[in-house]
Design a protein around this motif. Structure first.
Motif, short mmCIF file in Angstrom:
data_model
loop_
_atom_site.label_atom_id
_atom_site.label_comp_id
_atom_site.label_asym_id
_atom_site.label_seq_id
_atom_site.Cartn_x
_atom_site.Cartn_y
_atom_site.Cartn_z
N UNK A 39 25.59 42.94 46.06
CA UNK A 39 25.73 42.91 44.60
C UNK A 39 27.11 42.38 44.24
N UNK A 40 27.14 41.37 43.38
CA UNK A 40 28.41 40.78 42.92
C UNK A 40 28.39 40.69 41.41
N UNK A 41 29.44 41.24 40.77
CA UNK A 41 29.57 41.19 39.32
C UNK A 41 30.92 40.60 38.97
N UNK A 42 30.92 39.58 38.10
CA UNK A 42 32.16 38.89 37.72
C UNK A 42 32.20 38.82 36.20
N UNK A 43 33.38 39.13 35.63
CA UNK A 43 33.48 39.25 34.19
C UNK A 43 33.82 37.99 33.43
N UNK A 44 34.53 37.02 34.09
CA UNK A 44 35.02 35.88 33.32
C UNK A 44 34.84 34.54 34.02
N UNK A 45 33.84 34.39 34.84
CA UNK A 45 33.56 33.08 35.42
C UNK A 45 33.92 32.98 36.89
N UNK A 46 33.26 32.01 37.55
CA UNK A 46 33.49 31.73 38.97
C UNK A 46 33.83 30.26 39.13
N UNK A 47 34.88 29.97 39.91
CA UNK A 47 35.26 28.60 40.23
C UNK A 47 35.44 28.51 41.74
N UNK A 48 34.85 27.48 42.35
CA UNK A 48 34.99 27.35 43.78
C UNK A 48 34.39 26.06 44.29
N UNK A 49 34.39 25.92 45.61
CA UNK A 49 33.79 24.76 46.25
C UNK A 49 32.39 25.09 46.77
N UNK A 50 32.30 26.18 47.53
CA UNK A 50 31.02 26.61 48.10
C UNK A 50 30.76 28.04 47.64
N UNK A 51 29.64 28.24 46.95
CA UNK A 51 29.27 29.56 46.45
C UNK A 51 27.90 29.92 47.02
N UNK A 52 27.86 30.98 47.82
CA UNK A 52 26.61 31.45 48.43
C UNK A 52 26.45 32.93 48.09
N UNK A 53 25.40 33.26 47.34
CA UNK A 53 25.14 34.64 46.93
C UNK A 53 23.74 35.01 47.38
#
Length: 367
Positions: A200-214
């Motif tokens: 479980x991943x919760x983020x409040x103000x956005x995600x920035x990245x190169x590779x995102x695996x959830x």
């Protein structure tokens, strides 16, 4: 007892007045015809002993009956318990494998032997074992690890952040590598060149990245910007997903530490390649991608509900419901519903190519 002795005792009782003369004569007349030796009645002690022996034998037989009944009940209960738990025991290797595959990616290279206190700080390293809180304004370190229940008060800037269990980051997180297995919550913005989450991943103000695996569940307030995005499980994103390659696997994800339903909600998806699929299987559970706009070059959709879809090559797969589709090449599955189909105009293609040339892609986070 001899007859003469009995008669003597009768005479004595008559002399003492214990019996009448009539009674004496009647008893005497009865014994005169008896033999000299008269068998004596067994003493009271012998009779009591005999009756006690019979009672003991009856009690022993009753105890044996109870013992046999108890053994039979125990065998029956043992059989019932064995029949109930054997299926679980047979599945333990599979359960263990799934847990290991879920947790190991985030635990790899974590040395738990170093954890002697709840919070351990060494040169270039901050580690939480069990339960602990660290504070920084911001917290700068090469390596951050949390195993158990952790909390970071303030921003975190690190090269690597690894979470196993539960951890709350009250500020922003800026790292090169972010790995989480279990439950991670970032109240601010999460910037990571490589982001891998299992659980479980919760983020409040956005995600920035190169590779995102959830793999598991994602709850995001804000936008997701990356070069490559892979979502497997369930996700709710309030903003836009913008990437070069986007892959979404719908369906219940049992490989994660938290079982999630494969329902994905993203208002806007813009990506050069977009691939939304529902993996096969005997039981897949309810799953659907819900979006307002989907724009890309190569677009393949399954189990998707969208108001508008645009792309050069568009494939509307099974169980899709789309309002308007603009495409240069369009394929529509027989089970899909498309309300309106439009050809992709030359002007639209030129505007899109010009936008992609000047837009570029996110470069990811730098610590």
């Amino acid at each position: 007892m001899k007859k003469s002795e009995i008669l003597r005792r009768l005479v004595e009782r008559l002399a003492r007045g214990e019996i009448t003369e009539k009674t004496y004569l009647e008893i005497k007349a009865r014994y005169e015809n008896e033999p000299e030796e008269i068998p004596e009645s067994p003493p009271e002690e012998a009779r009591v002993a005999e009756e006690t022996g019979r009672a003991a034998e009856d009690a022993s037989r009753a105890a044996e009956d109870v013992s046999r009944a108890t053994e039979a009940f125990a065998r029956s209960l043992e059989g019932t318990i064995r029949a109930a738990i054997e299926p679980v025991i047979r599945n333990i290797p599979d359960i263990e494998r799934k847990i290991r595959e879920s947790v190991e990616p985030a635990l790899r290279n974590i040395d738990f032997s170093e954890f002697g206190r709840s919070v351990r700080t060494t040169e270039g390293s901050v580690k939480i074992a069990g339960s602990g809180v660290v504070t920084g304004n911001p917290l700068r370190t090469q390596e951050f690890k949390s195993a158990g229940s952790g909390r970071v008060v303030g921003d975190l800037e690190a090269r690597v952040a690894k979470v196993a269990g539960s951890c709350v980051f009250e500020g922003n997180v800026t790292v090169q590598e972010f790995k989480s297995a279990g439950s991670a919550k970032v109240n601010g913005t999460l910037r990571a060149h490589a982001l891998h989450s299992s659980g479980s991943l919760s983020v409040g103000r956005g995600i920035e990245g190169h590779e995102v695996l959830v793999r598991g569940s994602l709850h995001l307030e804000g936008d997701l910007k990356a070069h490559e995005v892979h979502l497997a499980g369930g996700a709710k994103i309030s903003g836009m997903l913008e990437a070069d390659e986007t892959r979404i696997e719908l369906g219940e994800n049992s490989m994660c530490s938290v079982r999630t339903r494969g329902e994905v909600s993203i208002p806007v998806i813009k990506s050069r390649e977009i691939n939304v699929r529902r993996p096969g299987g005997f039981f897949r559970g309810p799953c659907e991608l819900v979006a307002d706009r989907i724009e890309g070059e190569e677009v393949h959709l399954e189990c998707t509900t969208a108001n508008y879809v645009r792309g050069r090559e568009v494939s509307i797969g099974p169980h899709c419901r789309v309002g308007v589709v603009e495409a240069l090449e369009l394929r529509v599955h027989e089970s899909a519903e498309v309300r309106e189909r439009r050809p992709l105009s030359k002007r639209t293609r030129e505007e899109r190519a010009d936008h992609e040339e000047h837009a570029g892609h996110p470069e990811g986070a730098r610590s």
